[in-house]
Design a protein around this motif. Structure first.
Motif, short mmCIF file in Angstrom:
data_model
loop_
_atom_site.label_atom_id
_atom_site.label_comp_id
_atom_site.label_asym_id
_atom_site.label_seq_id
_atom_site.Cartn_x
_atom_site.Cartn_y
_atom_site.Cartn_z
N GLU A 48 -7.87 5.96 3.35
CA GLU A 48 -6.82 5.11 2.78
C GLU A 48 -6.49 3.94 3.70
OE1 GLU A 48 -3.52 7.72 1.95
OE2 GLU A 48 -3.25 8.25 4.05
N VAL A 62 -7.16 -0.15 2.83
CA VAL A 62 -6.13 -1.19 2.91
C VAL A 62 -6.60 -2.33 3.80
CG1 VAL A 62 -3.78 -1.70 3.69
CG2 VAL A 62 -4.25 0.39 2.39
N SER A 68 0.82 -1.22 0.00
CA SER A 68 0.00 0.00 0.00
C SER A 68 0.85 1.26 0.00
CB SER A 68 -0.92 0.03 1.23
OG SER A 68 -0.18 0.34 2.41
#
Length: 107
Positions: free
Chosen positions: A53, A57, A34
């Motif tokens: 974000e 993930v 990531s």
């Protein structure tokens, strides 16, 4: 935000030794790819970034485990502090400073 999470596959798709190593490795691979700051220890994977974000993930890591396991457990703990970055290392550094030389409390 900091998130500590653990993913645990269960069911007939655990690896041939009855363990979860391969599925957990696949999840950690997602985290490492990531590009977000992260670390893995014996119990959790820690990841730092913005809410959307980080959660994306975590979802991708769960999804990759779900590809080989009919059931996935997720334990997640979050420290949400807007405007703070670099806390993955900074929180530990503050504790080490408080402990002082040799790991003793200022002694």
């Amino acid at each position: 935000m900091l998130v500590a999470f653990s993913i645990s596959p269960s069911g007939p798709a655990v690896d041939e030794t009855g363990g979860v190593t391969e599925a957990v490795a696949a999840a950690i691979r997602v985290v490492r790819e990531s590009g977000l700051p992260n670390e893995t220890n014996a119990m959790f994977t820690n990841i730092e970034g913005e809410w959307d974000e980080v959660m994306a993930v975590v979802k991708m890591a769960v999804d990759v485990v779900a590809e080989t396991s009919p059931r996935v457990g997720l334990v997640l703990k979050a420290d949400i502090r807007p405007g703070r970055t670099g806390q993955l290392a900074a929180k530990v550094e503050r504790i080490e400073q408080a402990l002082g030389p040799g790991g003793q409390d200022g002694a």
